[in-house]
Write an enzyme that holds these catalytic residues in place. Structure first.
Site, PDB file in Angstrom:
ATOM      1  N   PRO A  78     -51.817  62.177  -1.699  1.00  0.00           N
ATOM      2  CA  PRO A  78     -52.865  61.178  -1.942  1.00  0.00           C
ATOM      3  C   PRO A  78     -52.997  60.798  -3.417  1.00  0.00           C
ATOM      4  CG  PRO A  78     -53.641  62.818  -0.389  1.00  0.00           C
ATOM      5  CD  PRO A  78     -52.340  63.332  -0.942  1.00  0.00           C
ATOM      6  N   TYR A  79     -52.785  61.752  -4.305  1.00  0.00           N
ATOM      7  CA  TYR A  79     -52.829  61.474  -5.745  1.00  0.00           C
ATOM      8  C   TYR A  79     -51.728  60.495  -6.130  1.00  0.00           C
ATOM      9  CZ  TYR A  79     -51.976  62.393 -10.734  1.00  0.00           C
ATOM     10  OH  TYR A  79     -51.745  62.263 -12.077  1.00  0.00           O
ATOM     11  N   TYR A  80     -50.518  60.731  -5.626  1.00  0.00           N
ATOM     12  CA  TYR A  80     -49.412  59.830  -5.926  1.00  0.00           C
ATOM     13  C   TYR A  80     -49.644  58.445  -5.338  1.00  0.00           C
ATOM     14  CZ  TYR A  80     -46.234  63.055  -8.233  1.00  0.00           C
ATOM     15  OH  TYR A  80     -45.645  63.888  -9.147  1.00  0.00           O
TER      16      TYR A  80
END
Length: 218
Positions: A127-129
């Site tokens: 999700p961060y990427y």
């Protein structure tokens, strides 16, 4: 140049703010909580409250009168995917919109190595990427800002060495101090405008790498 740092209380944000102040640049550290001000006040750095969960129009008022914005905010590893979406993605996009509302052209965004390549995303923090991918895409294609996107490798707390590699990177790490130095240097280097710059620790002095090694980069 008058610079506003969004996410100034993070590890990289503090280093950026300190380096700008040491260089004689007029810098304001954007903070979320009043208690975060003490670190900067001890270093004679001005602070201002900015809420990444707020509206771009409100943020634009805060950014009025600045020449450049640096975005290095992140929700951090202790929050859920919802805050990753709201801070790392939507907060970044709202910061871009706020900069445009305030009439600011220069915008530097701290992203992540391989953010543009889904095949290289870490499963553990996907999700961060994804947030970084779409924030980067918005900056490139949905704004008219003079942007620079910094994509550092794995971040360490090592002392900076002042040297980086920006081409042919297959992986690697970099000290947060060197990321901060690259961000600060990019502000005054025209060669970095409209560029996405991957970087890890290397052998080329940061200023030289930014000036001479970007002609073949996106």
């Amino acid at each position: 140049m008058k610079v506003f740092v969004i996410g100034a209380n993070g590890h990289i944000g503090r280093l950026i703010s300190e380096q700008l102040a040491s260089a004689g640049v007029s810098v304001v550290a954007g903070i979320r909580k009043p208690e975060q001000a003490a670190f900067f006040e001890d270093r004679q750095i001005k602070t201002a409250h900015i809420d990444l969960l707020g509206r771009p129009e409100e943020m634009g008022v805060t950014l009025d009168g600045f020449d450049a914005v640096i975005f290095t905010a992140g929700s951090g590893g202790k929050t859920g995917d919802d805050m990753t979406l709201l801070i790392d993605l939507d907060g970044a996009v709202k910061s871009m919109q706020a900069a445009q509302i305030a009439g600011i052209k220069r915008f530097v965004l701290v992203s992540a190595l391989f953010a543009e390549n889904r095949n290289r995303w870490s499963e553990a923090i996907k999700p961060y990427y994804a947030a970084k991918f779409y924030a980067d895409e918005w900056l490139r294609y949905r704004t008219n800002l003079d942007y620079t996107i910094i994509e550092p490798g794995a971040l360490t707390f090592d002392a900076g060495v002042g040297k980086i590699e920006t081409a042919g990177i297959e992986g690697g790490s970099i000290a947060r101090e060197d990321v901060a130095s690259a961000v600060v240097a990019s502000l005054s280097e025209p060669a970095t405008i409209k560029k996405t710059i991957s970087m890890v620790t290397g052998e080329t002095p940061i200023a030289e790498a930014l000036k001479k090694e970007l002609n073949d980069l996106v």
